[in-house]
Write a protein that holds these residues in place. Structure first.
Motif, PDB file in Angstrom:
ATOM      1  N   CYS A  66      95.909  53.562  56.805  1.00 45.43           N
ATOM      2  CA  CYS A  66      95.803  54.869  56.981  1.00 45.43           C
ATOM      3  C   CYS A  66      97.202  56.050  57.607  1.00 45.43           C
ATOM      4  O   CYS A  66      97.186  56.808  57.417  1.00 45.43           O
ATOM      5  N   VAL A  67      97.385  55.397  59.134  1.00 43.27           N
ATOM      6  CA  VAL A  67      98.347  56.758  59.372  1.00 43.27           C
ATOM      7  C   VAL A  67      99.531  56.620  59.229  1.00 43.27           C
ATOM      8  O   VAL A  67     100.085  57.452  59.506  1.00 43.27           O
ATOM      9  N   ASN A  68     100.038  54.923  58.274  1.00 42.12           N
ATOM     10  CA  ASN A  68     101.483  55.290  58.477  1.00 42.12           C
ATOM     11  C   ASN A  68     100.967  55.858  57.268  1.00 42.12           C
ATOM     12  O   ASN A  68     102.349  56.517  57.000  1.00 42.12           O
ATOM     13  N   ASP A  69     100.423  56.358  55.928  1.00 37.47           N
ATOM     14  CA  ASP A  69     100.310  57.005  55.189  1.00 37.47           C
ATOM     15  C   ASP A  69     101.124  58.646  55.950  1.00 37.47           C
ATOM     16  O   ASP A  69     101.432  59.499  55.337  1.00 37.47           O
ATOM     17  N   VAL A  70      99.538  58.950  56.532  1.00 41.48           N
ATOM     18  CA  VAL A  70     100.266  60.123  57.257  1.00 41.48           C
ATOM     19  C   VAL A  70     101.178  60.271  58.112  1.00 41.48           C
ATOM     20  O   VAL A  70     102.176  61.421  57.678  1.00 41.48           O
ATOM     21  N   VAL A  71     101.844  59.510  58.850  1.00 37.56           N
ATOM     22  CA  VAL A  71     103.092  60.435  59.003  1.00 37.56           C
ATOM     23  C   VAL A  71     104.658  60.072  58.330  1.00 37.56           C
ATOM     24  O   VAL A  71     105.339  60.557  58.495  1.00 37.56           O
ATOM     25  N   CYS A  72     104.226  59.547  56.740  1.00 36.76           N
ATOM     26  CA  CYS A  72     105.272  59.564  56.304  1.00 36.76           C
ATOM     27  C   CYS A  72     105.214  61.531  55.884  1.00 36.76           C
ATOM     28  O   CYS A  72     106.551  61.455  55.593  1.00 36.76           O
ATOM     29  N   SER A  73     104.438  62.299  56.663  1.00 31.11           N
ATOM     30  CA  SER A  73     104.525  64.090  55.981  1.00 31.11           C
ATOM     31  C   SER A  73     105.472  64.079  57.332  1.00 31.11           C
ATOM     32  O   SER A  73     105.602  65.367  57.513  1.00 31.11           O
ATOM     33  N   GLY A  74     105.708  63.114  58.387  1.00 25.35           N
ATOM     34  CA  GLY A  74     106.122  63.329  59.620  1.00 25.35           C
ATOM     35  C   GLY A  74     104.769  64.038  60.455  1.00 25.35           C
ATOM     36  O   GLY A  74     104.893  64.850  61.886  1.00 25.35           O
ATOM     37  N   ALA A  75     103.544  63.891  60.098  1.00 21.01           N
ATOM     38  CA  ALA A  75     102.562  63.850  61.190  1.00 21.01           C
ATOM     39  C   ALA A  75     102.078  63.224  62.351  1.00 21.01           C
ATOM     40  O   ALA A  75     102.256  62.340  61.495  1.00 21.01           O
ATOM     41  N   ARG A  76     101.417  63.882  62.919  1.00 20.26           N
ATOM     42  CA  ARG A  76     101.207  63.199  63.995  1.00 20.26           C
ATOM     43  C   ARG A  76      99.747  62.787  63.836  1.00 20.26           C
ATOM     44  O   ARG A  76      99.059  63.551  64.327  1.00 20.26           O
ATOM     45  N   PRO A  77      99.103  61.643  63.897  1.00 27.19           N
ATOM     46  CA  PRO A  77      97.685  61.209  63.770  1.00 27.19           C
ATOM     47  C   PRO A  77      97.106  61.266  65.194  1.00 27.19           C
ATOM     48  O   PRO A  77      97.845  61.599  65.984  1.00 27.19           O
ATOM     49  N   VAL A  78      95.793  62.088  64.959  1.00 30.62           N
ATOM     50  CA  VAL A  78      95.192  62.977  66.016  1.00 30.62           C
ATOM     51  C   VAL A  78      93.612  61.881  65.894  1.00 30.62           C
ATOM     52  O   VAL A  78      92.911  62.017  67.019  1.00 30.62           O
ATOM     53  N   PHE A  79      93.028  61.971  64.922  1.00 26.04           N
ATOM     54  CA  PHE A  79      91.671  60.654  65.097  1.00 26.04           C
ATOM     55  C   PHE A  79      91.728  60.105  63.624  1.00 26.04           C
ATOM     56  O   PHE A  79      91.978  59.746  62.408  1.00 26.04           O
ATOM     57  N   PHE A  80      90.602  59.153  63.776  1.00 25.50           N
ATOM     58  CA  PHE A  80      90.175  58.698  62.623  1.00 25.50           C
ATOM     59  C   PHE A  80      88.736  57.924  63.268  1.00 25.50           C
ATOM     60  O   PHE A  80      88.111  58.168  64.223  1.00 25.50           O
ATOM     61  N   LEU A  81      88.252  58.360  61.590  1.00 28.93           N
ATOM     62  CA  LEU A  81      86.603  57.454  61.200  1.00 28.93           C
ATOM     63  C   LEU A  81      86.770  56.250  60.241  1.00 28.93           C
ATOM     64  O   LEU A  81      87.464  56.096  59.609  1.00 28.93           O
ATOM     65  N   ASP A  82      85.459  55.608  60.732  1.00 30.39           N
ATOM     66  CA  ASP A  82      86.109  54.183  59.776  1.00 30.39           C
ATOM     67  C   ASP A  82      84.363  54.323  58.986  1.00 30.39           C
ATOM     68  O   ASP A  82      83.622  55.138  59.696  1.00 30.39           O
ATOM     69  N   TYR A  83      84.405  53.408  58.565  1.00 38.63           N
ATOM     70  CA  TYR A  83      83.019  52.729  57.277  1.00 38.63           C
ATOM     71  C   TYR A  83      82.899  51.612  57.664  1.00 38.63           C
ATOM     72  O   TYR A  83      83.503  50.733  56.865  1.00 38.63           O
ATOM     73  N   PHE A  84      81.930  51.025  58.004  1.00 39.84           N
ATOM     74  CA  PHE A  84      81.629  49.472  57.751  1.00 39.84           C
ATOM     75  C   PHE A  84      80.296  49.646  57.202  1.00 39.84           C
ATOM     76  O   PHE A  84      79.319  49.849  57.489  1.00 39.84           O
ATOM     77  N   ALA A  85      80.294  48.345  56.173  1.00 38.11           N
ATOM     78  CA  ALA A  85      79.542  48.213  55.176  1.00 38.11           C
ATOM     79  C   ALA A  85      78.647  47.073  55.897  1.00 38.11           C
ATOM     80  O   ALA A  85      79.629  46.192  54.877  1.00 38.11           O
ATOM     81  N   THR A  86      77.605  46.395  55.426  1.00 39.72           N
ATOM     82  CA  THR A  86      77.652  45.370  55.127  1.00 39.72           C
ATOM     83  C   THR A  86      75.590  45.062  54.832  1.00 39.72           C
ATOM     84  O   THR A  86      75.411  45.795  54.569  1.00 39.72           O
ATOM     85  N   SER A  87      75.686  43.756  54.268  1.00 44.13           N
ATOM     86  CA  SER A  87      74.033  43.253  53.945  1.00 44.13           C
ATOM     87  C   SER A  87      73.255  43.186  55.389  1.00 44.13           C
ATOM     88  O   SER A  87      71.979  43.935  54.874  1.00 44.13           O
TER      89      SER A  87
END
Length: 337
Positions: free
Chosen positions: A84-105
């Motif tokens: 995710c962050v490697n995509d964001v920095v392609c625009s020259g942007a500094r990643p500031v936060f991250f959220l995740d989704y963890f799904a399991t049975s």
């Protein structure tokens, strides 16, 4: 009947939240107002004139299958953040936060916490905060103890400093930054070749790799955020492309103006043995290899001929390897020669 008998253990979910709160707190940076535990994460932007938010979302695909086979979960979270962050920095942007989704049975708080600790490690590498996430227990939805991961990152950049690729011209130089290995792409093909066709196991020691197959395949995706952000403070970068699914052929054109293409020259950078191992074992055509895998280059930078040497010098001073691997031409598409 109750919810637990139906397969959802709310207490285990609450236990996980308490386990990850201190882990997430270690990633907090200035701007975090509220993090894990509430209904939403809050982040304050400050000291910017025209802030533009940049977002990116991804998963880690069937690399998870290798983690399941190896019963190892400490690095897969780094992959999730990196994608995710490697995509964001392609625009020259500094990643500031991250959220995740963890799904399991069936939720195993200890296993989930190991994954999220990896996510926190990735956030630290990228300099962003793990601001929150979602854990979903979905009885009978996934096979056995398997789970799925997804996430998204949000970054910020001044409007007048967005890297758009619009200024790229014929003759501009393409610089490649090495990958750590397969990263998180092409694993459906890699698994088909290595585990089905060859009959290897994650514990199989491969002489040409100098390690077990599991260790090689689970090397985490390199995070390029700090490298790019430091670099653009010193030299003009016209375009940045993250080499993921689609490889060179599909990712480089995404940042090029109409009418322009790229020539990539083989032999200008070292290709890790894992790519040759997979390609030879699967008898995979070269074009397919370059379209499925990163082939040793995880990120490319495009700059003017006048700035190319400075880019290499700045990266060298940061103790980061980089290679001139090609140039921009006046015809669309990517040619690898």
């Amino acid at each position: 009947m109750d919810y637990r008998k139906a397969g959802v253990n709310i207490d285990e979910g609450n236990r996980l939240v308490e386990m990850i709160k201190p882990v997430a707190k270690e990633t907090y940076i200035p701007g975090v107002m509220a993090g894990v535990g509430g209904f939403a994460g809050l982040f304050e932007l400050s000291n910017m004139k025209e802030p533009v938010l940049v977002s990116g979302t991804d998963g880690v695909g069937t690399k998870l299958k290798v983690a399941f086979m190896a019963d190892r979960y400490d690095t897969i979270g780094i992959d999730l953040v990196a994608m995710c962050v490697n995509d964001v920095v392609c625009s020259g942007a500094r990643p500031v936060f991250f959220l995740d989704y963890f799904a399991t049975s069936k939720l195993d708080a200890a296993k989930a916490a190991a994954v999220i600790r990896g996510i926190a490690d990735g956030c630290k590498m990228a300099g962003c905060a793990l601001l929150g996430g979602e854990t979903a227990e979905l009885p009978d939805f996934y096979s056995g103890d398997e789970f799925d991961l997804a996430g998204f990152a949000v970054g910020v950049v001044e409007k007048n400093r967005i890297i758009t690729g619009r200024g790229i011209k014929e003759g501009d130089i393409i610089i490649g930054l090495p990958s750590s290995g397969l990263h998180s792409n092409g694993f459906s093909l890699a698994r088909k070749v290595l585990f089905e066709k060859m009959g290897c196991h994650v514990d199989s020691y491969i002489g040409s790799l100098g390690t077990t197959l599991g260790e090689e395949l689970l090397k985490p995706t390199r995070i390029y955020v700090r490298d790019v952000l430091e670099l653009i403070e010193e030299v003009e970068i016209k375009g940045v492309a993250h080499i993921t699914g689609g490889g060179f052929y599909d990712n480089i054109p995404r940042i090029l103006p109409d009418g322009l293409g790229a020539i990539i020259r083989k032999g200008t950078w070292p290709v890790q043995p894992i790519f040759y191992f997979i390609g030879d074992a699967g008898e995979i055509e070269e074009r397919e290899m370059f379209r499925t895998f990163n082939m040793g280059i995880g990120l490319i930078l495009i700059t003017s001929p006048e700035s190319a040497d400075k880019v290499l010098t700045v990266l060298d001073n940061m103790r980061k390897k980089a290679y001139i691997i090609g140039n921009i031409v006046r015809r669309e598409g990517v040619e690898i020669v």
